[in-house]
Motif scaffolding. Structure first.
Motif, short mmCIF file in Angstrom:
data_model
loop_
_atom_site.label_atom_id
_atom_site.label_comp_id
_atom_site.label_asym_id
_atom_site.label_seq_id
_atom_site.Cartn_x
_atom_site.Cartn_y
_atom_site.Cartn_z
N PRO A 1 8.82 3.13 -10.41
CA PRO A 1 9.81 3.44 -9.38
C PRO A 1 11.21 2.99 -9.79
O PRO A 1 11.37 1.94 -10.40
CB PRO A 1 9.34 2.63 -8.17
N CYS A 2 12.18 3.82 -9.46
CA CYS A 2 13.56 3.42 -9.75
C CYS A 2 14.30 3.08 -8.46
O CYS A 2 15.25 2.32 -8.49
CB CYS A 2 14.29 4.51 -10.51
N CYS A 3 13.86 3.66 -7.35
CA CYS A 3 14.53 3.38 -6.09
C CYS A 3 13.56 3.67 -4.95
O CYS A 3 12.58 4.38 -5.14
CB CYS A 3 15.79 4.24 -5.94
N SER A 4 13.84 3.11 -3.81
CA SER A 4 12.94 3.31 -2.68
C SER A 4 13.33 4.57 -1.91
O SER A 4 14.46 5.03 -1.99
CB SER A 4 12.98 2.09 -1.75
N ASP A 5 12.37 5.08 -1.14
CA ASP A 5 12.68 6.24 -0.32
C ASP A 5 12.98 5.84 1.12
O ASP A 5 13.11 6.67 1.99
CB ASP A 5 11.54 7.27 -0.37
N ASN A 6 13.10 4.52 1.35
CA ASN A 6 13.37 4.06 2.71
C ASN A 6 14.49 3.00 2.77
O ASN A 6 14.61 2.29 3.75
CB ASN A 6 12.08 3.51 3.35
N GLY A 7 15.26 2.89 1.71
CA GLY A 7 16.39 1.97 1.69
C GLY A 7 16.03 0.52 1.41
O GLY A 7 16.89 -0.35 1.41
N MET A 8 14.77 0.23 1.15
CA MET A 8 14.31 -1.12 0.86
C MET A 8 14.84 -1.57 -0.51
O MET A 8 14.90 -0.76 -1.44
CB MET A 8 12.78 -1.09 0.80
N PRO A 9 15.22 -2.83 -0.66
CA PRO A 9 15.59 -3.32 -2.00
C PRO A 9 14.41 -3.20 -2.96
O PRO A 9 13.25 -3.12 -2.54
CB PRO A 9 15.95 -4.80 -1.75
N TYR A 10 14.69 -3.23 -4.25
CA TYR A 10 13.70 -2.92 -5.28
C TYR A 10 12.45 -3.80 -5.24
O TYR A 10 11.33 -3.28 -5.22
CB TYR A 10 14.36 -2.99 -6.65
N LYS A 11 12.60 -5.11 -5.25
CA LYS A 11 11.41 -5.98 -5.29
C LYS A 11 10.53 -5.83 -4.04
O LYS A 11 9.32 -5.69 -4.17
CB LYS A 11 11.81 -7.43 -5.53
N PRO A 12 11.11 -5.83 -2.84
CA PRO A 12 10.26 -5.57 -1.66
C PRO A 12 9.63 -4.18 -1.70
O PRO A 12 8.50 -3.99 -1.24
CB PRO A 12 11.22 -5.71 -0.48
N TRP A 13 10.34 -3.20 -2.26
CA TRP A 13 9.80 -1.84 -2.39
C TRP A 13 8.56 -1.86 -3.28
O TRP A 13 7.54 -1.24 -2.97
CB TRP A 13 10.86 -0.92 -2.96
N MET A 14 8.60 -2.59 -4.38
CA MET A 14 7.44 -2.69 -5.28
C MET A 14 6.27 -3.35 -4.55
O MET A 14 5.13 -2.90 -4.66
CB MET A 14 7.79 -3.48 -6.54
N ARG A 15 6.53 -4.40 -3.79
CA ARG A 15 5.46 -5.05 -3.01
C ARG A 15 4.89 -4.10 -1.97
O ARG A 15 3.68 -4.03 -1.76
CB ARG A 15 5.98 -6.33 -2.36
N HIS A 16 5.77 -3.35 -1.33
CA HIS A 16 5.34 -2.37 -0.33
C HIS A 16 4.43 -1.31 -0.95
O HIS A 16 3.39 -0.96 -0.39
CB HIS A 16 6.56 -1.72 0.33
N LEU A 17 4.81 -0.79 -2.11
CA LEU A 17 3.98 0.22 -2.78
C LEU A 17 2.61 -0.35 -3.15
O LEU A 17 1.60 0.34 -3.02
CB LEU A 17 4.69 0.74 -4.03
N ALA A 18 2.57 -1.59 -3.59
CA ALA A 18 1.29 -2.23 -3.91
C ALA A 18 0.43 -2.32 -2.65
O ALA A 18 -0.78 -2.08 -2.69
CB ALA A 18 1.52 -3.60 -4.54
N ASP A 19 1.05 -2.65 -1.53
CA ASP A 19 0.32 -2.72 -0.26
C ASP A 19 -0.18 -1.34 0.16
O ASP A 19 -1.31 -1.21 0.65
CB ASP A 19 1.20 -3.30 0.85
N VAL A 20 0.64 -0.31 -0.03
CA VAL A 20 0.22 1.06 0.29
C VAL A 20 -1.03 1.41 -0.52
O VAL A 20 -1.99 1.96 0.00
CB VAL A 20 1.37 2.07 0.01
N ALA A 21 -1.03 1.06 -1.79
CA ALA A 21 -2.17 1.35 -2.66
C ALA A 21 -3.42 0.58 -2.22
O ALA A 21 -4.50 1.16 -2.12
CB ALA A 21 -1.83 1.03 -4.11
N ARG A 22 -3.26 -0.69 -1.93
CA ARG A 22 -4.42 -1.48 -1.48
C ARG A 22 -4.96 -0.94 -0.14
O ARG A 22 -6.16 -0.83 0.03
CB ARG A 22 -4.04 -2.94 -1.36
N ASP A 23 -4.07 -0.62 0.76
CA ASP A 23 -4.48 -0.07 2.05
C ASP A 23 -5.19 1.28 1.89
O ASP A 23 -6.03 1.64 2.71
CB ASP A 23 -3.29 0.10 3.00
N ALA A 24 -4.87 2.01 0.82
CA ALA A 24 -5.49 3.31 0.57
C ALA A 24 -6.85 3.18 -0.11
O ALA A 24 -7.54 4.17 -0.28
CB ALA A 24 -4.56 4.17 -0.29
N GLY A 25 -7.22 1.95 -0.50
CA GLY A 25 -8.54 1.74 -1.07
C GLY A 25 -8.59 1.29 -2.52
O GLY A 25 -9.68 1.12 -3.08
N TYR A 26 -7.45 1.08 -3.13
CA TYR A 26 -7.45 0.61 -4.52
C TYR A 26 -7.86 -0.86 -4.58
O TYR A 26 -7.31 -1.69 -3.87
CB TYR A 26 -6.07 0.79 -5.17
#
Length: 149
Positions: A102-127
């Motif tokens: 990822p280079c930037c968020s699609d919701n205005g979140m700063p980069y590091k929180p955006w990376m954590r958010h994406l990891a949470d999205v993946a875990r919540d999806a079953g990864y």
């Protein structure tokens, strides 16, 4: 200035981390440079993007959606902007691995929180395995990888 090695570096990581994935979807892949790098490494790749000018690679000139028929074993995105989340959601829907830089968020979140958010999205999806790696390059070089159960 973007690191000119970025596509080869990402392709090398993908081939190392997902050696069994021979069919790859490259989402929001621009001109198809990652496609070219992965094809040189023996992968069959389809790049999805709206760009009119692109390299002579397998290219689907359209938006990638969750309804896209699945003919891949891995879904990836190198700086896919607004397509980052759909890569994770599509891969989860089909039980595939994914890798995004990822280079930037699609919701205005700063980069590091955006990376954590994406990891949470993946875990919540079953990864069960979601991890970060770093490409040895300048610029946005953090890779989020998901391995399906």
């Amino acid at each position: 200035m973007a690191d000119k090695r970025r596509f080869d570096l990402f392709a090398d990581l993908l081939v190392t981390r997902f050696p069994q994935a021979l069919r790859v979807y490259d989402i929001a892949g621009g001109m198809g440079k990652l496609n070219e790098s992965l094809t040189q490494r023996g992968r069959t790749v389809t790049t999805f993007d709206l760009r009119h000018k692109h390299l002579p690679v397998k290219y689907a000139q359209r938006l990638f959606t969750l309804e896209e028929p699945c003919e891949a074993e891995l879904v990836v995105g190198m700086h896919p902007d607004g397509a980052t989340r759909i890569i994770i959601e599509y891969a989860a829907r089909h039980g595939l691995g994914f890798a995004v830089v990822p280079c930037c968020s699609d919701n205005g979140m700063p980069y590091k929180p955006w990376m954590r958010h994406l990891a949470d999205v993946a875990r919540d999806a079953g990864y069960t395995t979601v991890e970060e790696a770093a490409l040895p390059m300048d610029g946005r070089a953090r890779v989020l990888l998901g391995v399906w159960r």
